[in-house]
Design a protein around this motif. Structure first.
Motif, PDB file in Angstrom:
ATOM      1  N   GLY A  97       0.779  -1.226   0.000  1.00  0.00           N
ATOM      2  CA  GLY A  97       0.000   0.000   0.000  1.00  0.00           C
ATOM      3  C   GLY A  97       0.812   1.279   0.000  1.00  0.00           C
ATOM      4  O   GLY A  97       0.248   2.363  -0.131  1.00  0.00           O
ATOM      5  N   ALA A  98       2.114   1.171   0.145  1.00  0.00           N
ATOM      6  CA  ALA A  98       2.973   2.355   0.244  1.00  0.00           C
ATOM      7  C   ALA A  98       3.600   2.672  -1.109  1.00  0.00           C
ATOM      8  O   ALA A  98       3.131   2.223  -2.162  1.00  0.00           O
ATOM      9  N   THR A 240     -10.408  -0.001   3.692  1.00  0.00           N
ATOM     10  CA  THR A 240      -9.002   0.364   3.889  1.00  0.00           C
ATOM     11  C   THR A 240      -8.755   1.821   3.506  1.00  0.00           C
ATOM     12  O   THR A 240      -8.066   2.557   4.227  1.00  0.00           O
ATOM     13  N   LYS A 241      -9.310   2.251   2.372  1.00  0.00           N
ATOM     14  CA  LYS A 241      -9.090   3.624   1.912  1.00  0.00           C
ATOM     15  C   LYS A 241      -9.649   4.642   2.900  1.00  0.00           C
ATOM     16  O   LYS A 241      -9.074   5.710   3.104  1.00  0.00           O
ATOM     17  N   GLU A 260      -0.180  14.569   7.046  1.00  0.00           N
ATOM     18  CA  GLU A 260      -1.024  14.701   5.862  1.00  0.00           C
ATOM     19  C   GLU A 260      -0.336  14.193   4.600  1.00  0.00           C
ATOM     20  O   GLU A 260      -0.951  13.513   3.761  1.00  0.00           O
ATOM     21  N   ASP A 261       0.956  14.485   4.443  1.00  0.00           N
ATOM     22  CA  ASP A 261       1.664  14.042   3.239  1.00  0.00           C
ATOM     23  C   ASP A 261       1.741  12.515   3.170  1.00  0.00           C
ATOM     24  O   ASP A 261       1.589  11.927   2.087  1.00  0.00           O
ATOM     25  N   ARG A 267      -3.302   7.490  -0.105  1.00  0.00           N
ATOM     26  CA  ARG A 267      -4.661   7.646  -0.618  1.00  0.00           C
ATOM     27  C   ARG A 267      -4.671   8.008  -2.096  1.00  0.00           C
ATOM     28  O   ARG A 267      -5.552   7.561  -2.850  1.00  0.00           O
ATOM     29  N   MET A 268      -3.707   8.825  -2.549  1.00  0.00           N
ATOM     30  CA  MET A 268      -3.707   9.299  -3.937  1.00  0.00           C
ATOM     31  C   MET A 268      -3.750   8.153  -4.952  1.00  0.00           C
ATOM     32  O   MET A 268      -4.584   8.177  -5.883  1.00  0.00           O
ATOM     33  N   PRO A 269      -2.904   7.128  -4.850  1.00  0.00           N
ATOM     34  CA  PRO A 269      -2.981   6.041  -5.832  1.00  0.00           C
ATOM     35  C   PRO A 269      -4.320   5.302  -5.785  1.00  0.00           C
ATOM     36  O   PRO A 269      -4.773   4.763  -6.797  1.00  0.00           O
ATOM     37  N   ALA A 270      -4.950   5.280  -4.599  1.00  0.00           N
ATOM     38  CA  ALA A 270      -6.233   4.583  -4.461  1.00  0.00           C
ATOM     39  C   ALA A 270      -7.370   5.314  -5.159  1.00  0.00           C
ATOM     40  O   ALA A 270      -8.451   4.749  -5.342  1.00  0.00           O
TER      41      ALA A 270
END
Length: 352
Positions: A97-98, A240-241, A260-261, A267-270
């Motif tokens: 997920g990373a 999960t998201k 936040e970063d 979250r962005m790729p999801a």
């Protein structure tokens, strides 16, 4: 610790292709050319004055990977590179997920120490393509070796966290000439059967359905099973998201690091349109992976040193796993140094 030396920089095999008899023929890289790798990612200081990689929503450098046997390729994979060109190469590999951003503190630190440091986004994660393929540890291990062959072009120290540690171990076991040292942080992988008092994991419903769908002939039955598989995966994906922050806080010791970063980088790729389809296949990687941790250790040369770093507060990869790896390394005569850390599942970012 002395790091193992490999072939000279730029070595090519079989007329230019980076191949090995140990690699599955369907997965070896077809071309061995590097693409638009660029130096100079932007760094910043956090609230405590520590240098780290500045988050970039557009990613960093790209590399075209064209593995044989996968019709949906080629893949434009993303990576970060920093440090002097003549420095010892170090390749950082993230966990589930990373992305390469999960090494935000190590990239500037290693570069400042004179290392040529690379952080790769594995296929299906981060800024690399969310594509539908049969993911497995062997696939990611082959991607790592192809990246070293094409971009790094010199044996590297492989540093991985969680499934990134397992994938790095698999990469070294598949083609050891590209690895001159292994650093494994809270390694994932299949080795429950070697842990005292731990039963092998039982198949989950989603695994059973996915396996049945793959083994079915094309037609209504396969379509129906695929729909069930997607429905089950959708529930896990959405849950999960929505809980990225709480999950990170659960596996981190230092909640302040879950900023936040970091959450945005996951979250962005999801949010990608193909993220759910890719996730449906990614979560089957464990079932499809043929080699266990100990199968991989069987193929590691004794002159490749291993450094095992373990966050003792990890709720997922408990210290008993580290003990199992150390015992198996000792049986094989492998050099394995071990350091306990007062961290969680991701020591590199938890308490950098």
């Amino acid at each position: 610790m002395r790091w193992r030396r490999g072939p000279k920089k730029g070595r090519r095999l079989h007329g230019g292709a980076c191949r090995s008899s140990m690699l599955p023929r369907s997965l070896v890289c077809r071309f061995c050319t590097s693409s638009n790798a660029s130096d100079g990612p932007m760094f910043e200081s956090d609230s405590e004055g520590r240098r780290r990689l500045q988050y970039n929503a557009d990613g960093w450098s790209t590399w075209i990977w064209e593995p044989q046997g996968i019709a949906s390729g080629p893949f434009e994979c993303n990576y970060v590179v920093a440090g002097p060109r003549d420095g010892q190469p170090v390749v950082l590999v993230h966990g589930f997920g990373a992305s390469s951003y999960h090494w935000r503190y190590q990239i500037p630190d290693l570069a400042a120490r004179g290392f040529r440091v690379y952080a790769l986004c594995l296929l299906g994660f981060g800024w690399s393509p969310r594509t539908v393929v049969n993911y497995s540890g062997e696939l990611w291990g082959t991607q790592i070796n192809a990246f070293i062959c094409q971009v790094v072009q010199s044996p590297a120290v492989l540093v991985g966290n969680s499934i990134g540690a397992f994938s790095s171990l698999l990469a070294a076991s598949l083609d050891a000439k590209w690895c001159c040292g292994l650093v494994l942080l809270n390694a994932a992988g299949r080795f429950e059967e070697r842990q005292e008092g731990v039963e092998p994991s039982k198949q989950q419903l989603g695994d059973v359905v996915a396996q049945a769908a793959e083994q079915s002939q094309p037609g209504p039955v396969q379509w129906f099973l695929s729909q069930i598989q997607r429905t089950l995966a959708t529930g896990a994906f959405v849950t999960t998201k929505m809980r990225i922050g709480p999950i990170l806080e659960w596996v981190y010791v230092n909640d302040a690091q879950v900023d936040e970063d970091l959450v945005t980088s996951i979250r962005m790729p999801a949010e990608h349109p193909d993220a759910l389809d890719a996730f449906t296949q990614v979560i089957q990687a464990g079932r499809r992976t043929e080699r266990t941790v100990f199968d991989a250790l069987d193929s590691i040369p004794v002159d490749i040193p291993i450094l095992l770093l373990w966050g003792m507060q990890d709720p997922w990869m408990r210290p008993v796993r580290a003990a199992a790896i150390r015992a198996e390394c000792a049986q094989r005569g492998l050099q394995c140094d071990y350091v306990e850390l007062d961290d969680g599942h991701c020591p590199q970012d938890d308490v950098p």
